[in-house]
Structures are given as C-alpha cells and as structure tokens.
Design a protein around this motif. Structure first.
Motif, short mmCIF file in Angstrom:
data_model
loop_
_atom_site.label_atom_id
_atom_site.label_comp_id
_atom_site.label_asym_id
_atom_site.label_seq_id
_atom_site.Cartn_x
_atom_site.Cartn_y
_atom_site.Cartn_z
N ARG A 1 0.83 -1.21 0.00
CA ARG A 1 0.00 0.00 0.00
C ARG A 1 0.86 1.26 0.00
O ARG A 1 0.52 2.27 -0.63
CB ARG A 1 -0.95 0.01 1.20
N THR A 2 1.98 1.20 0.70
CA THR A 2 2.90 2.33 0.71
C THR A 2 3.47 2.57 -0.69
O THR A 2 3.56 3.70 -1.17
CB THR A 2 4.04 2.09 1.71
N LEU A 3 3.84 1.48 -1.38
CA LEU A 3 4.33 1.60 -2.76
C LEU A 3 3.24 2.13 -3.68
O LEU A 3 3.46 3.07 -4.46
CB LEU A 3 4.78 0.23 -3.26
N ARG A 4 2.07 1.55 -3.56
CA ARG A 4 0.96 1.93 -4.45
C ARG A 4 0.58 3.39 -4.31
O ARG A 4 0.26 4.08 -5.28
CB ARG A 4 -0.25 1.04 -4.15
N ASP A 5 0.60 3.85 -3.08
CA ASP A 5 0.19 5.23 -2.80
C ASP A 5 1.35 6.20 -2.81
O ASP A 5 1.36 7.19 -2.08
CB ASP A 5 -0.55 5.28 -1.46
N ARG A 6 2.37 5.87 -3.64
CA ARG A 6 3.48 6.76 -3.92
C ARG A 6 4.41 6.93 -2.72
O ARG A 6 4.71 8.04 -2.27
CB ARG A 6 2.97 8.13 -4.40
N GLY A 7 4.87 5.81 -2.23
CA GLY A 7 5.87 5.83 -1.18
C GLY A 7 7.20 6.37 -1.70
O GLY A 7 7.42 6.49 -2.90
N PRO A 8 8.12 6.67 -0.79
CA PRO A 8 9.37 7.32 -1.19
C PRO A 8 10.42 6.39 -1.79
O PRO A 8 11.45 6.86 -2.26
CB PRO A 8 9.88 7.91 0.13
N TYR A 9 10.19 5.07 -1.74
CA TYR A 9 11.22 4.13 -2.19
C TYR A 9 10.71 3.29 -3.34
O TYR A 9 9.52 2.97 -3.42
CB TYR A 9 11.64 3.22 -1.04
N PRO A 10 11.60 2.84 -4.23
CA PRO A 10 11.20 1.92 -5.30
C PRO A 10 10.96 0.51 -4.76
O PRO A 10 11.41 0.16 -3.67
CB PRO A 10 12.40 1.95 -6.25
N ALA A 11 10.25 -0.29 -5.54
CA ALA A 11 9.87 -1.63 -5.09
C ALA A 11 11.08 -2.49 -4.77
O ALA A 11 11.06 -3.27 -3.80
CB ALA A 11 9.02 -2.30 -6.18
N ASP A 12 12.16 -2.38 -5.55
CA ASP A 12 13.32 -3.23 -5.29
C ASP A 12 13.94 -2.93 -3.93
O ASP A 12 14.38 -3.84 -3.23
CB ASP A 12 14.37 -3.10 -6.40
N GLN A 13 13.94 -1.67 -3.53
CA GLN A 13 14.50 -1.33 -2.22
C GLN A 13 13.61 -1.83 -1.09
O GLN A 13 14.10 -2.34 -0.08
CB GLN A 13 14.68 0.18 -2.08
N VAL A 14 12.29 -1.73 -1.26
CA VAL A 14 11.36 -2.22 -0.24
C VAL A 14 11.54 -3.72 -0.05
O VAL A 14 11.58 -4.23 1.08
CB VAL A 14 9.91 -1.90 -0.64
N LEU A 15 11.68 -4.46 -1.14
CA LEU A 15 11.84 -5.91 -1.04
C LEU A 15 13.18 -6.30 -0.41
O LEU A 15 13.26 -7.28 0.32
CB LEU A 15 11.69 -6.55 -2.42
N ARG A 16 14.20 -5.53 -0.67
CA ARG A 16 15.49 -5.82 -0.05
C ARG A 16 15.44 -5.62 1.47
O ARG A 16 16.27 -6.17 2.19
CB ARG A 16 16.60 -4.95 -0.66
N ASP A 17 14.49 -4.85 1.93
CA ASP A 17 14.34 -4.64 3.38
C ASP A 17 13.81 -5.88 4.10
O ASP A 17 13.94 -6.00 5.31
CB ASP A 17 13.39 -3.47 3.66
N PHE A 18 13.19 -6.79 3.36
CA PHE A 18 12.64 -8.01 3.97
C PHE A 18 13.76 -9.03 4.15
O PHE A 18 14.27 -9.59 3.18
CB PHE A 18 11.54 -8.62 3.11
N GLN A 19 14.14 -9.28 5.37
CA GLN A 19 15.21 -10.22 5.67
C GLN A 19 14.59 -11.53 6.16
O GLN A 19 13.92 -11.57 7.18
CB GLN A 19 16.13 -9.64 6.74
N GLY A 20 14.82 -12.61 5.40
CA GLY A 20 14.28 -13.90 5.82
C GLY A 20 14.01 -14.79 4.63
O GLY A 20 14.55 -14.61 3.53
N LYS A 21 13.15 -15.77 4.86
CA LYS A 21 12.79 -16.74 3.84
C LYS A 21 11.32 -16.53 3.50
O LYS A 21 10.46 -16.70 4.36
CB LYS A 21 13.01 -18.17 4.36
N PHE A 22 11.04 -16.17 2.25
CA PHE A 22 9.65 -15.83 1.94
C PHE A 22 9.35 -15.94 0.45
O PHE A 22 10.24 -15.88 -0.40
CB PHE A 22 9.33 -14.40 2.40
N ALA A 23 8.07 -16.09 0.18
CA ALA A 23 7.51 -15.96 -1.16
C ALA A 23 6.08 -15.50 -0.96
O ALA A 23 5.42 -15.91 0.00
CB ALA A 23 7.54 -17.28 -1.91
#
Length: 249
Positions: A110-132
């Motif tokens: 929602r933060t990305l969709r509503d024009r958050g300050p960071y690009p999607a690749d940076q937001v995803l890099r913030d997720f540390q762990g095992k996920f899909a």
C-alpha cells in the motif's frame, strides 16, 4: 498455495509462455482449484472474478515456513515463510505489535501503491528472511509476486493452455495444467502486472531466459538469470500527484 491469474491481469514473460499441446486450462470449469481442493483437505478458495483465483491450505505446511493469508481494502495476499526483522518493519510502517508477516507485506504494498518514497526493489530488499508471496490488488486489477534472494520457499510458475499465469508451491498441482513446462520462480525477483519480471537484488540488470532441462535431458520450462552484461534505468516513475506506481512501474 495456488494462484491463477488471467492473462489480462498478469501476462507472463514470453519465454515462459506454454507452447505445449498437452497443457490444459487452469481456470476453465474450476479445473485446477478443484484438483487443489481434492489433495488439500480444508483448503480455502478466493474467487477473484474475471481476474482469476487464489487458494491455500494449512495442511502439510512446514512449521518453519508457515502459510498466511490476509485481505484488506480489496488487496489479497498469500504469504509463505518467515521474516526475521519483523520488529523493525512494524516500526517502519507504523504497525501494531500484533502485525505478522502478511500484514507487513500488505502495508508495504500500500505504501508503494500510494506513492511511497522508495522503489519496489528497495522495499523488497528490506525483507530479511525466507519468503515468497502472491498479492492481488482488486482496485487496480494488478498482481505482485516475489521470492527471497535465496529461493528458500518452494515456489513455481508457468502458463496454461490459455496463456494464464499459474503459481504454486506444489509441483504436482502446477503440472496438472502446465504439464512439464513450468519452472522455479526466479529467486531475488519480483513480478508485477505492468512491469513484468525484475530482479530486486540487481535492479540495474536485465534478466535473460535460460532453458530448463530435466534429468532426462528434455526441455521443461524456462528459468531466468541476471544478465551481468546489461544495464538499465531503475526506480519508479513519478508522474503526477495522483499517479499509482502499479500503473507505471
């Protein structure tokens, strides 16, 4: 878990599109969901109308990589895995102490969709762990799919006979419609309706398709690798105050 998106919602990369005469339609007559339900007792199905379908079950899940589902504001998300820096992310997104991984994914989107300050690749890099995870936004008719940098969670994708995108953590399920022409979802990558497949680990590099060969030497789908020889622009365009990133990324 299972997601099937109509090709109008999620057009798969050309190299992944299924040319096999053996493949069948996943959505017609509820074929693949019916099979999923038959092999997963107590499964839950979410009908997305013309956009497709989601399904999940808590049966046979790993305690180390649990499945979670949540919906808010017509945004649906299936998540599997474990994020290690949950406390930091809850603080970053202003979430309450009871928020879990799938709620964090929803809020990040929602933060990305509503024009958050960071690009999607940076937001995803913030997720540390095992996920899909697989996310569908009903308001904009867009899909958002991602897997961690190590490919820790079993996660596969392919296209059926109609060109619809099929995603599952179960190879037996996905092979029912895609037959042998499916492949692991590329690790460290994300897929969006408007932007296609991209690497969040290497956002400046293109991805190149590589034929996937089974133990018998037969081609059985396509994997995607980072092409270190290519460079491109990255980031989300900022086009007008009301622009939705998912329509331009």
């Amino acid at each position: 878990m299972l997601a099937v998106f109509d090709k109008s919602v999620a057009k798969s990369p050309e190299a992944l599109q299924n040319a096999s005469s053996e493949s069948v339609s996943a959505l017609k007559d509820g074929f693949l969901v019916s099979h999923f339900s038959s092999v997963n007792p107590g499964s839950v199905t979410i009908n997305l109308g013309h956009a497709g379908v989601l399904a999940y079950s808590m049966d046979k899940q790993s305690p180390f990589l649990p499945r979670l589902f949540a919906v808010t504001d017509d945004i649906f998300c299936l998540f599997q895995g474990h994020i290690e820096n949950v406390a930091h992310l809850k603080q970053q997104y202003g979430l309450g102490k009871n928020a879990n991984e799938v709620i964090i994914i929803l809020e990040a989107y929602r933060t990305l969709r509503d024009r958050g300050p960071y690009p999607a690749d940076q937001v995803l890099r913030d997720f540390q762990g095992k996920f899909a995870f697989v996310l569908y936004d009903g308001s904009s008719k867009t899909a958002f799919v991602a897997a961690d940098a190590d490919g820790s969670v079993p996660f596969f994708w392919g296209t059926d006979s109609e060109g619809d995108l099929v995603i599952s953590d179960d190879t037996d399920v996905i092979s029912k419609s895609c037959k042998k022409l499916f492949a692991p979802f590329p690790k460290g990558c994300f897929f969006t309706t408007s932007g296609g497949l991209r690497s969040f680990e290497h956002p400046l590099n293109e991805l190149k398709p590589v034929p996937r060969v089974d133990s018998s030497g037969d081609v059985c789908g396509t994997t995607f690798k980072v092409d270190e020889g290519t460079r491109k622009e990255t980031g989300m365009p900022r086009v007008g105050s009301a622009a939705n990133w998912s329509q331009h990324y």
